[in-house]
Design an enzyme around this catalytic site. Structure first.
Site, PDB file in Angstrom:
ATOM      1  N   LYS A  97       0.815  -1.225   0.000  1.00  9.81           N
ATOM      2  CA  LYS A  97       0.000   0.000   0.000  1.00  9.81           C
ATOM      3  C   LYS A  97       0.845   1.269   0.000  1.00  9.81           C
ATOM      4  O   LYS A  97       0.645   2.175   0.800  1.00  9.81           O
ATOM      5  CB  LYS A  97      -0.967   0.002   1.193  1.00  9.81           C
ATOM      6  CG  LYS A  97      -2.005  -1.114   1.120  1.00  9.81           C
ATOM      7  CD  LYS A  97      -3.017  -1.012   2.264  1.00  9.81           C
ATOM      8  CE  LYS A  97      -4.071  -2.098   2.151  1.00  9.81           C
ATOM      9  NZ  LYS A  97      -3.544  -3.444   2.465  1.00  9.81           N
ATOM     10  N   ARG A  98       1.756   1.340  -0.952  1.00  7.35           N
ATOM     11  CA  ARG A  98       2.623   2.509  -1.044  1.00  7.35           C
ATOM     12  C   ARG A  98       1.854   3.706  -1.616  1.00  7.35           C
ATOM     13  O   ARG A  98       1.004   3.559  -2.489  1.00  7.35           O
ATOM     14  CB  ARG A  98       3.833   2.216  -1.922  1.00  7.35           C
ATOM     15  CG  ARG A  98       4.715   1.065  -1.429  1.00  7.35           C
ATOM     16  CD  ARG A  98       5.139   1.244   0.010  1.00  7.35           C
ATOM     17  NE  ARG A  98       6.108   0.221   0.397  1.00  7.35           N
ATOM     18  CZ  ARG A  98       6.471  -0.018   1.655  1.00  7.35           C
ATOM     19  NH1 ARG A  98       5.942   0.681   2.631  1.00  7.35           N
ATOM     20  NH2 ARG A  98       7.355  -0.956   1.932  1.00  7.35           N
TER      21      ARG A  98
END
Length: 283
Positions: A97-98
């Site tokens: 979940k960058r």
């Protein structure tokens, strides 16, 4: 493109994504009591699950937070797990979940698409706009892909994602934009290398998003422990399988209360097959 491979795997082996969100408490006693390092104990658990389920699941999803929480040995186990699953010709989604500015995103792209942590797909948060996502684009031509968060499975997702923005929910606006970004990366199966994360805990929203993202393959969390059912997913797949359905706790803790021995992976495999059948019976 990688999404072509994932789509074909979902068709041939079923749409189950096994979530290796491994925590120390999940390990059976025979592994916990081992004299091996923490890294090797975590990896032994994950390896047994991969061996038991790779032929009945489309892919594996490895949640990096579970490994970061355990320090350097946890991250070493993360790397070994991703590398081993890929060596079995399985597709791996690194759930990271960058979401950061472009210069930092460039480093994240290098960190997860090359080197020790190299994976096939990652999860990305598009809240900061396209220039926080575009640094990953050069890798999409090199058999890599991403899943962008659209409508998540958690109860409070609506706090922001459902806000009305000019007559449409924010998640609908994001869905439309992400679909446009993906148009340049469409493969042979008609799916873009840019996919979408949409929880099956919101079936009507899932259907609405699908109508806005015709060339999109989905990563669908929320099955089992979070309340999603095979019937809801089967109805979503009425025109064909267009996503993979993730379950983590519901699969990798299937042995709890039944065995603490090295046969634990048999229970995980049985749970994986049961999930697959629960979805496919509604297709």
């Amino acid at each position: 493109m990688i999404m072509d491979k994932l789509s074909r795997a979902a068709q041939s082996k079923g749409p189950v994504c096994v979530g290796l969100d491994t925590r120390y408490d999940y390990l059976p006693a025979y592994i916990k009591d081992s004299s091996k390092s923490l890294c090797d104990r975590l990896f032994e658990f994950n390896k047994a699950i991969i061996d038991a389920t790779h032929d009945v699941s489309a892919c594996f999803k490895v949640q990096i937070a579970c490994y970061e929480a355990l320090g350097l040995e946890g991250l070493a186990a993360f790397a070994k797990t991703v590398q081993y699953a890929r060596s079995k010709q399985s597709i791996v989604i690194s759930d990271v979940k960058r979401g950061d500015i472009s210069s930092t995103a460039t480093q994240y792209a290098q960190g997860h698409f090359t080197g020790d942590f190299e994976t096939d797909l990652i999860t990305v948060n598009a809240y900061m706009g396209e220039d926080a996502v575009s640094p990953y684009y050069p890798y999409l031509e090199k058999e890599k892909g991403m899943f962008v968060l659209i409508k998540t499975s958690n109860p409070s997702s609506g706090d922001f994602q459902d806000i009305d923005v000019g007559g449409a929910a924010l998640y609908e606006k994001v869905a439309s934009e992400v679909s446009k970004w993906g148009e340049r990366f469409i493969g042979e199966t008609g799916f873009s290398a840019i996919g979408a994360v949409v929880g099956c805990t919101y079936p009507s929203e899932l259907t609405r998003i699908h109508s806005l993202m015709k060339n999109t393959f989905f990563l669908i969390p929320g099955y089992g422990a979070q309340g999603g059912t095979g019937k809801e997913i089967g109805q979503f797949f009425h025109d064909g399988i267009c996503g993979v359905v993730n379950s983590s706790r519901g699969l990798i803790t299937a042995h709890k209360g039944k065995t603490e021995s090295d046969d634990f992976s048999e229970y995980v495999r049985a749970a994986c097959i049961a999930m697959k059948e629960d979805i496919e019976k509604w297709l």
